[in-house]
Design a protein around this motif. Sequence first.
Motif, PDB file in Angstrom:
ATOM      1  N   GLY A   1       0.738   6.357  10.203  1.00 52.52           N
ATOM      2  CA  GLY A   1       1.357   5.035  10.377  1.00 52.52           C
ATOM      3  C   GLY A   1       0.796   4.037   9.373  1.00 52.52           C
ATOM      4  O   GLY A   1       1.539   3.242   8.778  1.00 52.52           O
ATOM      5  N   ASP A   2      -0.533   4.076   9.172  1.00 47.65           N
ATOM      6  CA  ASP A   2      -1.151   3.197   8.177  1.00 47.65           C
ATOM      7  C   ASP A   2      -0.623   3.499   6.779  1.00 47.65           C
ATOM      8  O   ASP A   2      -0.341   2.588   5.993  1.00 47.65           O
ATOM      9  CB  ASP A   2      -2.670   3.349   8.195  1.00 47.65           C
ATOM     10  N   ARG A   3      -0.491   4.789   6.476  1.00 46.89           N
ATOM     11  CA  ARG A   3       0.008   5.181   5.146  1.00 46.89           C
ATOM     12  C   ARG A   3       1.466   4.744   4.957  1.00 46.89           C
ATOM     13  O   ARG A   3       1.858   4.325   3.873  1.00 46.89           O
ATOM     14  CB  ARG A   3      -0.113   6.691   4.948  1.00 46.89           C
ATOM     15  N   ARG A   4       2.267   4.849   6.015  1.00 46.48           N
ATOM     16  CA  ARG A   4       3.671   4.406   5.899  1.00 46.48           C
ATOM     17  C   ARG A   4       3.735   2.906   5.623  1.00 46.48           C
ATOM     18  O   ARG A   4       4.540   2.453   4.801  1.00 46.48           O
ATOM     19  CB  ARG A   4       4.438   4.739   7.181  1.00 46.48           C
ATOM     20  N   ALA A   5       2.867   2.132   6.290  1.00 40.24           N
ATOM     21  CA  ALA A   5       2.834   0.687   6.050  1.00 40.24           C
ATOM     22  C   ALA A   5       2.399   0.399   4.618  1.00 40.24           C
ATOM     23  O   ALA A   5       2.961  -0.489   3.947  1.00 40.24           O
ATOM     24  CB  ALA A   5       1.893   0.017   7.045  1.00 40.24           C
ATOM     25  N   GLU A   6       1.420   1.150   4.128  1.00 36.41           N
ATOM     26  CA  GLU A   6       0.964   0.951   2.747  1.00 36.41           C
ATOM     27  C   GLU A   6       2.055   1.312   1.748  1.00 36.41           C
ATOM     28  O   GLU A   6       2.255   0.609   0.752  1.00 36.41           O
ATOM     29  CB  GLU A   6      -0.298   1.792   2.499  1.00 36.41           C
ATOM     30  N   VAL A   7       2.764   2.404   2.012  1.00 36.59           N
ATOM     31  CA  VAL A   7       3.870   2.797   1.118  1.00 36.59           C
ATOM     32  C   VAL A   7       4.935   1.708   1.100  1.00 36.59           C
ATOM     33  O   VAL A   7       5.470   1.369   0.035  1.00 36.59           O
ATOM     34  CB  VAL A   7       4.456   4.162   1.557  1.00 36.59           C
ATOM     35  N   GLN A   8       5.255   1.144   2.263  1.00 36.17           N
ATOM     36  CA  GLN A   8       6.253   0.074   2.328  1.00 36.17           C
ATOM     37  C   GLN A   8       5.795  -1.134   1.514  1.00 36.17           C
ATOM     38  O   GLN A   8       6.573  -1.725   0.761  1.00 36.17           O
ATOM     39  CB  GLN A   8       6.504  -0.328   3.785  1.00 36.17           C
ATOM     40  N   ARG A   9       4.515  -1.503   1.638  1.00 35.03           N
ATOM     41  CA  ARG A   9       3.975  -2.636   0.874  1.00 35.03           C
ATOM     42  C   ARG A   9       4.037  -2.352  -0.622  1.00 35.03           C
ATOM     43  O   ARG A   9       4.425  -3.212  -1.419  1.00 35.03           O
ATOM     44  CB  ARG A   9       2.529  -2.902   1.298  1.00 35.03           C
ATOM     45  N   LEU A  10       3.694  -1.112  -1.014  1.00 32.66           N
ATOM     46  CA  LEU A  10       3.726  -0.754  -2.431  1.00 32.66           C
ATOM     47  C   LEU A  10       5.158  -0.733  -2.974  1.00 32.66           C
ATOM     48  O   LEU A  10       5.387  -1.104  -4.133  1.00 32.66           O
ATOM     49  CB  LEU A  10       3.043   0.597  -2.653  1.00 32.66           C
TER      50      LEU A  10
END
Length: 126
Positions: free
Chosen positions: A72-81
């Motif tokens: 979930g954290d990685r998905r949020a980071e991917v969205q931000r990137l």
Amino acid sequence: MAAARNTARAPAPRRAPAQRPAPQPVRPRPQARPQIRWDRVGRVGLLVVLVGLLYLYIGPTISFIETWGEAGDRRAEVQRLKQENERLRERRRALQNPRVLEREARRLGMVKPGERGYIVKNLPRP
């Protein structure tokens, strides 16, 4: 033919009535060994197996939950990137326009060839 045998028995002589022996005092019996209760042994064995299986599943379950949270954290980071990438692409497209490029260069303090640059100090900030 064979002679027939006399199979009749003679009556038994009468006996005198037997006297019963006096009752013996009741002695406590030695404790008998307890019987094995196989139903309880089976239940305990099943309980041990279930606890063992539960113990074996605890580690992978904790790992799964941690991995899920990390995903979930990685998905949020991917969205931000992705959003930052889109913003940078728009900026690149904007900088291909000569007017925007010149404005950014002047904001950084650059001058065109042949121009004279001036620096004014001690101005009040707006």
